[in-house]
Design a protein around this motif. Structure first.
Motif, PDB file in Angstrom:
ATOM      1  N   GLY A  27       0.854  -1.420   0.024  1.00 44.65           N
ATOM      2  CA  GLY A  27       0.033   0.048  -0.115  1.00 44.65           C
ATOM      3  C   GLY A  27       0.693   1.269  -0.033  1.00 44.65           C
ATOM      4  N   LEU A  28       1.886   1.283   0.748  1.00 47.68           N
ATOM      5  CA  LEU A  28       2.821   2.451   0.849  1.00 47.68           C
ATOM      6  C   LEU A  28       3.442   2.687  -0.544  1.00 47.68           C
ATOM      7  CD1 LEU A  28       4.019   4.584   2.608  1.00 47.68           C
ATOM      8  CD2 LEU A  28       5.733   3.231   3.611  1.00 47.68           C
ATOM      9  N   GLY A  29       4.113   1.379  -0.874  1.00 46.34           N
ATOM     10  CA  GLY A  29       4.744   1.701  -2.300  1.00 46.34           C
ATOM     11  C   GLY A  29       3.836   2.051  -3.557  1.00 46.34           C
ATOM     12  N   LEU A  30       2.554   1.639  -3.325  1.00 44.08           N
ATOM     13  CA  LEU A  30       1.692   2.118  -4.480  1.00 44.08           C
ATOM     14  C   LEU A  30       1.355   3.649  -4.439  1.00 44.08           C
ATOM     15  CD1 LEU A  30      -0.701   1.370  -6.629  1.00 44.08           C
ATOM     16  CD2 LEU A  30      -2.264   0.929  -4.463  1.00 44.08           C
ATOM     17  N   MET A  31       0.981   3.873  -3.165  1.00 44.90           N
ATOM     18  CA  MET A  31       1.197   5.386  -3.095  1.00 44.90           C
ATOM     19  C   MET A  31       2.141   6.173  -3.591  1.00 44.90           C
ATOM     20  SD  MET A  31      -2.077   6.289  -2.083  1.00 44.90           S
ATOM     21  CE  MET A  31      -1.848   7.710  -1.661  1.00 44.90           C
ATOM     22  N   ALA A  32       3.477   5.892  -3.151  1.00 45.81           N
ATOM     23  CA  ALA A  32       4.536   6.235  -3.730  1.00 45.81           C
ATOM     24  C   ALA A  32       4.771   6.442  -5.135  1.00 45.81           C
ATOM     25  CB  ALA A  32       5.928   5.836  -3.092  1.00 45.81           C
ATOM     26  N   ALA A  33       4.471   5.166  -5.835  1.00 45.81           N
ATOM     27  CA  ALA A  33       4.748   4.957  -7.244  1.00 45.81           C
ATOM     28  C   ALA A  33       3.742   5.748  -7.975  1.00 45.81           C
ATOM     29  CB  ALA A  33       4.625   3.364  -7.566  1.00 45.81           C
ATOM     30  N   ALA A  34       2.501   5.649  -7.477  1.00 43.79           N
ATOM     31  CA  ALA A  34       1.567   6.383  -8.259  1.00 43.79           C
ATOM     32  C   ALA A  34       1.664   7.891  -8.136  1.00 43.79           C
ATOM     33  CB  ALA A  34       0.048   6.002  -7.696  1.00 43.79           C
ATOM     34  N   SER A  85      14.498  22.223   1.193  1.00 46.23           N
ATOM     35  CA  SER A  85      15.877  22.971   1.528  1.00 46.23           C
ATOM     36  C   SER A  85      17.232  22.147   1.150  1.00 46.23           C
ATOM     37  CB  SER A  85      15.699  23.012   3.253  1.00 46.23           C
ATOM     38  OG  SER A  85      15.832  21.930   4.118  1.00 46.23           O
ATOM     39  N   ARG A  86      16.810  20.778   1.207  1.00 42.59           N
ATOM     40  CA  ARG A  86      17.992  19.986   0.802  1.00 42.59           C
ATOM     41  C   ARG A  86      18.184  19.922  -0.727  1.00 42.59           C
ATOM     42  NH1 ARG A  86      21.438  18.612   4.710  1.00 42.59           N
ATOM     43  NH2 ARG A  86      21.843  16.505   3.765  1.00 42.59           N
ATOM     44  N   GLY A  87      17.339  20.636  -1.676  1.00 35.77           N
ATOM     45  CA  GLY A  87      17.372  20.890  -2.849  1.00 35.77           C
ATOM     46  C   GLY A  87      16.965  19.493  -3.799  1.00 35.77           C
ATOM     47  N   LEU A  88      16.253  18.756  -3.190  1.00 32.31           N
ATOM     48  CA  LEU A  88      15.830  17.592  -3.926  1.00 32.31           C
ATOM     49  C   LEU A  88      14.711  17.988  -4.828  1.00 32.31           C
ATOM     50  CD1 LEU A  88      15.026  14.982  -1.230  1.00 32.31           C
ATOM     51  CD2 LEU A  88      16.830  15.274  -2.325  1.00 32.31           C
ATOM     52  N   PRO A  89      14.638  17.238  -6.124  1.00 26.13           N
ATOM     53  CA  PRO A  89      13.926  17.280  -7.271  1.00 26.13           C
ATOM     54  C   PRO A  89      12.346  17.483  -6.944  1.00 26.13           C
ATOM     55  CG  PRO A  89      15.343  15.843  -7.677  1.00 26.13           C
ATOM     56  CD  PRO A  89      15.433  15.875  -6.408  1.00 26.13           C
ATOM     57  N   GLY A  90      11.502  18.170  -7.804  1.00 23.32           N
ATOM     58  CA  GLY A  90      10.205  18.519  -7.271  1.00 23.32           C
ATOM     59  C   GLY A  90       9.391  17.328  -7.264  1.00 23.32           C
ATOM     60  N   VAL A  91       9.793  16.052  -8.061  1.00 22.98           N
ATOM     61  CA  VAL A  91       8.810  14.974  -8.177  1.00 22.98           C
ATOM     62  C   VAL A  91       9.221  14.105  -6.915  1.00 22.98           C
ATOM     63  CG1 VAL A  91       8.821  12.637  -9.252  1.00 22.98           C
ATOM     64  CG2 VAL A  91       9.147  14.647 -10.729  1.00 22.98           C
ATOM     65  N   TRP A  92      10.339  14.286  -6.315  1.00 19.53           N
ATOM     66  CA  TRP A  92      10.638  13.383  -5.137  1.00 19.53           C
ATOM     67  C   TRP A  92      10.014  14.372  -4.064  1.00 19.53           C
ATOM     68  CZ3 TRP A  92      11.728   8.841  -5.289  1.00 19.53           C
ATOM     69  CH2 TRP A  92      12.422   8.358  -6.360  1.00 19.53           C
ATOM     70  N   LEU A  93       9.964  15.446  -3.998  1.00 15.44           N
ATOM     71  CA  LEU A  93       9.122  16.165  -3.066  1.00 15.44           C
ATOM     72  C   LEU A  93       7.672  15.843  -2.980  1.00 15.44           C
ATOM     73  CD1 LEU A  93      10.286  20.066  -3.518  1.00 15.44           C
ATOM     74  CD2 LEU A  93      10.950  18.415  -1.834  1.00 15.44           C
ATOM     75  N   ALA A  94       6.928  15.514  -4.170  1.00 17.86           N
ATOM     76  CA  ALA A  94       5.661  15.049  -4.065  1.00 17.86           C
ATOM     77  C   ALA A  94       5.764  13.502  -3.559  1.00 17.86           C
ATOM     78  CB  ALA A  94       5.155  14.987  -5.411  1.00 17.86           C
ATOM     79  N   VAL A  95       6.702  12.741  -3.923  1.00 18.60           N
ATOM     80  CA  VAL A  95       6.538  11.439  -3.654  1.00 18.60           C
ATOM     81  C   VAL A  95       6.697  11.377  -2.088  1.00 18.60           C
ATOM     82  CG1 VAL A  95       7.910   9.465  -3.455  1.00 18.60           C
ATOM     83  CG2 VAL A  95       7.492  10.632  -5.628  1.00 18.60           C
ATOM     84  N   LEU A  96       7.860  11.819  -1.427  1.00 22.36           N
ATOM     85  CA  LEU A  96       7.990  11.886  -0.026  1.00 22.36           C
ATOM     86  C   LEU A  96       6.644  12.565   0.748  1.00 22.36           C
ATOM     87  CD1 LEU A  96      11.701  13.115   0.066  1.00 22.36           C
ATOM     88  CD2 LEU A  96      10.918  11.079   0.620  1.00 22.36           C
ATOM     89  N   ALA A  97       6.312  13.461   0.398  1.00 21.89           N
ATOM     90  CA  ALA A  97       4.961  14.107   0.936  1.00 21.89           C
ATOM     91  C   ALA A  97       4.121  13.173   0.934  1.00 21.89           C
ATOM     92  CB  ALA A  97       4.542  15.403   0.468  1.00 21.89           C
ATOM     93  N   VAL A  98       3.566  12.482  -0.172  1.00 22.73           N
ATOM     94  CA  VAL A  98       2.352  11.577  -0.209  1.00 22.73           C
ATOM     95  C   VAL A  98       2.798  10.226   0.571  1.00 22.73           C
ATOM     96  CG1 VAL A  98       1.032  10.031  -1.722  1.00 22.73           C
ATOM     97  CG2 VAL A  98       1.673  12.438  -2.479  1.00 22.73           C
ATOM     98  N   ALA A  99       3.846   9.806   0.573  1.00 22.55           N
ATOM     99  CA  ALA A  99       4.460   8.550   1.101  1.00 22.55           C
ATOM    100  C   ALA A  99       4.300   8.717   2.637  1.00 22.55           C
ATOM    101  CB  ALA A  99       5.935   8.211   0.678  1.00 22.55           C
ATOM    102  N   THR A 100       4.649   9.930   3.123  1.00 27.62           N
ATOM    103  CA  THR A 100       4.694  10.412   4.642  1.00 27.62           C
ATOM    104  C   THR A 100       3.289  10.183   5.145  1.00 27.62           C
ATOM    105  OG1 THR A 100       6.661  11.797   4.372  1.00 27.62           O
ATOM    106  CG2 THR A 100       5.120  12.036   6.315  1.00 27.62           C
ATOM    107  N   LEU A 101       2.113  10.834   4.258  1.00 36.91           N
ATOM    108  CA  LEU A 101       0.847  10.915   4.670  1.00 36.91           C
ATOM    109  C   LEU A 101       0.520   9.239   4.756  1.00 36.91           C
ATOM    110  CD1 LEU A 101      -0.552  13.542   2.556  1.00 36.91           C
ATOM    111  CD2 LEU A 101      -0.264  13.596   5.005  1.00 36.91           C
ATOM    112  N   ALA A 102       0.843   8.474   3.743  1.00 34.17           N
ATOM    113  CA  ALA A 102       0.504   7.082   3.801  1.00 34.17           C
ATOM    114  C   ALA A 102       1.242   6.281   4.971  1.00 34.17           C
ATOM    115  CB  ALA A 102       1.115   6.262   2.343  1.00 34.17           C
TER     116      ALA A 102
END
Length: 554
Positions: free
Chosen positions: A36-43, A263-280
Motif C-alpha cells: 500500500g505504501l509503495g503503491l502511493m509512492a509509485a502512483a 531545503s535540501r534541494g531535492l527534485p520536485g517529483v521527489w518532493l511529491a513522492v516523499l510528502a504523499v508517502a509520509t501521509l501514507a
C-alpha cells in the motif's frame, strides 16, 4: 490476580506450537502494508513525472509497478487474512478447550459468568493476535523500511520522518492505551454482569414472575446496560480525540518532510513522492492506535482467561498427575457475608477434611450449605477465617499443578446440547467407552445407557432427559473426574428413596479412600459418613457421628 504481562505470556503459550504460521501471517501483513505504501509512492511518482510529458517508455516500468502493487496488495491481504485466521482459530480452539476443562474442574459462582469467559473473554485472545500483535508487527516493519528508504534519499528528511513516526506511532498509541485502560477495566465485569442479568431474565422468567421480582431484575439489567453504554461512549470520545490528533500530526509531519526536502534541494517529483508517502505512512499510525487501544481494552478479559489457564494437560483428569490422596483441606473460623447489611451466610465454620474423610452437611434451605461448597472450591473467598489446602490458602492453591483436586456435582451443574459421551468427556477427555459406561453405572444410569447408548443427545441443559436422569448424568461426570475431594450437592435429587440410597452407596464405594463432602436434606444413607454437620442460619448447630444419624432417624 494475574498481571497483564503474565496473562499475555500465559495466553501466548498456546501460540508457540503455531509460531511459524503466525510468522508467515505477520510477514504477509507487513507485505500488504508495504504494498500500500509503495503503491502511493509509485502512483505519485508516475503522476508527477507524466505531467512533464516524457516519452511513454520512461513511464512503462512505473505503470507496471503500480498495477502490480495494486493487485498484489489485495492478494496479500486476502492470503494474510486466511493465514492469520487459520492460525488464531486453531489457537483459540485449544484455549477454549482448556478453559472448558478448568470450568468443569472448578465451576464459577455464576454460570453466566462462565458464559462470558467462554465467549467474549476468549474472543479477547483472538483480538490479541489479529487486532493487536499482528498489526503492530506489520506497522513496525513497514515503518522501519520507510525510514530506511528515506535515509537513502536524504538523511535529514529521514530524521524528520522518524520523529513524526515516533510521535504518531509510539507516543500517541501509548496515550490511547492509557486513556482506554481507565475505562476498559470496567467493560469485562460490566459485560459479565449484563450476561448474568440476561440469563436470569430469560431462564428464570417464570420464577421471577411468580415471586413478583421481574421488575427489580429488569431494572438491574437496564442499569447495567446504561452503565455499559456510558463507559463505551466515553471510550469512543477519547478515541476520536486521539485519532484526530494522529491525523493532524500526520499532516504536519508531511509538511515538515516536504519543507526539509525542499531545503535540501531535492527534485520536485521527489518532493511529491516523499510528502504523499509520509501521509501514507501516517495511516499506519491509525492502525497502531487501534491496536494499542484494543490491547488496553482486552487486558481485563485476558487476566480472567489467564486465571483459568495452566500448562498443557497430561493427567487423567485433565492436568498433571495428582498426588494420591494427599490433599488435606481445613476451614478455620471461615465466614462469608454477601452484603454488609445482611446476616452472614456462613459464620465461624470449622471443618477438617483429611484424605479419605467423609462429611455430610444437612440443614434447611438457606442454611449456607451451597456457600460452604463454594468456599471449598475456591469460587468465593472467606471474609473471615481461612480455607487452606495442605497449609496453602485455597484462593492461591496451585491448581496448575493439581487441577481438579476439589470439584464435583454442584447445584448449577450444566449439561450441554451434545451427546452423553461429549458431556462425560468434559471430565476426562481421554476416557474410554468402558470407563464412561462404568461411571454411568456408578451413578445409577447404567440401564438407560445400555438402552440408548452414549451418542444420544441430551438437549439444552439436559432438556431431553427426565430430572432424575439429568442429575445422574451430571453425577456420572463428577464420578468420572475422580477428584481428590468430591463435592456433592443433592446428588440423588429426583430419585425415589431406595434408588437414592443405592446410588449414594455406589458412589461412596467407588471413591475408596478419597474424601467426600455431601450436601443433602435427607438423613437416610448417612451411616457411611464420618461426620454430619447440621447447618442453620449459617452456623454449625450440631456435629454428629453415625450414632447421631441413627438417633435422628437415619
Amino acid at each position: 490476580m494475574v498481571s497483564g504481562d503474565a496473562a499475555m505470556r500465559r495466553v501466548l503459550v498456546f501460540a508457540y506450537p503455531l509460531r511459524w504460521r503466525f510468522v508467515g501471517a505477520g510477514l504477509l501483513a507487513a507485505g500488504t502494508e508495504a504494498a500500500g505504501l509503495g503503491l502511493m509512492a509509485a502512483a505519485t511518482w508516475l503522476l508527477a513525472t507524466a505531467a512533464g510529458q516524457p516519452p511513454l517508455i520512461a513511464l512503462s516500468i512505473a505503470i507496471v509497478l503500480v498495477r502490480a502493487l495494486a493487485i498484489g496488495r489485495g492478494v496479500l491481504r486476502y492470503v494474510e487474512r486466511l493465514a492469520s485466521h487459520d492460525a488464531v482459530l486453531r489457537m483459540v480452539t485449544e484455549v477454549r478447550a482448556r478453559i472448558f476443562a478448568a470450568l468443569v474442574d472448578r465451576p464459577p459462582a455464576r454460570r453466566a459468568d462462565a458464559l462470558s469467559r467462554m465467549v467474549s473473554d476468549v474472543d479477547a485472545v483472538q483480538d490479541l493476535v489479529i487486532r493487536v500483535l499482528l498489526p503492530m508487527a506489520a506497522a513496525g516493519l513497514v515503518a522501519v523500511a520507510a525510514v530506511g528508504t528515506a535515509l537513502l534519499a536524504d538523511p535529514a528528511t529521514a530524521l524528520v520522518l522518524l520523529a513524526g513516526l515516533l510521535v504518531t506511532g509510539v507516543a500517541l498509541p501509548l496515550l490511547a492505551a492509557r486513556l482506554a485502560r481507565h475505562g476498559s477495566a470496567r467493560l469485562a465485569p460490566l459485560r459479565a454482569a449484563y450476561a448474568v442479568d440476561t440469563v436470569d431474565l430469560v431462564h428464570g422468567a417464570a420464577d421471577l414472575a411468580a415471586f413478583g421480582a421481574r421488575p427489580e431484575y429488569e431494572a438491574r439489567g437496564a442499569a447495567h446496560a446504561d452503565e455499559l453504554a456510558r463507559v463505551e461512549r466515553a471510550l469512543a470520545r477519547r478515541s476520536f480525540a486521539v485519532d484526530a490528533a494522529a491525523t493532524a500530526f500526520g499532516g504536519v509531519t508531511a509538511m515538515a518532510v516536504m519543507i526539509t526536502a525542499m531545503s535540501r534541494g531535492l527534485p520536485g517529483v521527489w518532493l511529491a513522492v516523499l510528502a504523499v508517502a509520509t501521509l501514507a505512512a501516517g495511516e499506519l499510525a491509525l492502525s497502531l492506535l487501534a491496536a494499542a487501544r484494543k490491547g488496553a481494552e482486552i487486558q481485563g478479559s485476558l487476566r480472567r482467561v489467564a486465571e483459568l489457564l495452566g500448562e498443557p494437560a497430561t493427567g487423567a483428569s485433565g492436568g498433571l498427575a495428582l498426588p494420591d490422596g494427599s490433599v488435606h483441606l481445613r476451614l478455620r473460623g471461615a465466614g462469608v457475608r454477601y452484603r454488609a447489611d445482611a446476616p452472614p451466610a456462613l459464620h465461624d465454620i470449622d471443618l477438617d477434611l483429611p484424605p479419605g474423610r467423609r462429611v455430610a452437611v444437612v440443614g434447611p434451605s438457606g442454611a449456607g450449605k451451597s456457600t460452604l461448597l463454594a468456599l471449598l472450591t475456591g469460587a468465593i473467598a472467606p471474609d473471615t477465617g481461612s480455607v487452606v489446602a495442605d497449609g496453602t490458602p485455597i484462593t492461591a492453591f496451585d491448581r496448575e499443578r493439581w487441577p481438579g483436586v476439589v470439584t464435583g456435582l454442584l447445584a448449577d451443574a450444566h449439561l450441554f446440547h451434545a451427546s452423553v459421551r461429549d458431556n462425560l468427556l468434559l471430565a476426562r477427555p481421554g476416557a474410554t467407552d468402558g470407563e464412561l459406561v462404568a461411571a454411568c453405572r456408578t451413578a445409577g444410569l447404567g440401564d438407560w445407557v445400555d438402552t440408548h447408548g452414549l451418542d444420544v443427545r441430551v438437549g439444552e441443559d439436559g432438556a431431553e432427559l427426565s430430572g432424575g436422569q439429568r442429575q445422574r448424568l451430571a453425577l456420572a461426570r463428577a464420578v468420572l473426574a475422580d477428584p481428590q475431594v468430591l463435592l456433592l450437592d443433592e446428588p440423588t435429587e429426583g430419585l425415589d428413596p431406595g434408588q437414592a440410597d443405592a446410588v449414594l452407596a455406589a458412589v461412596l464405594a467407588h471413591r475408596g479412600d478419597r474424601s467426600v463432602v455431601l450436601v443433602t436434606h435427607r438423613l437416610t444413607g448417612l451411616d457411611a459418613f464420618d461426620e454430619v454437620l447440621v447447618l442453620d442460619g449459617g452456623r454449625v448447630r450440631e456435629r454428629g457421628t453415625q450414632g447421631w444419624v441413627r438417633a435422628h432417624g437415619g
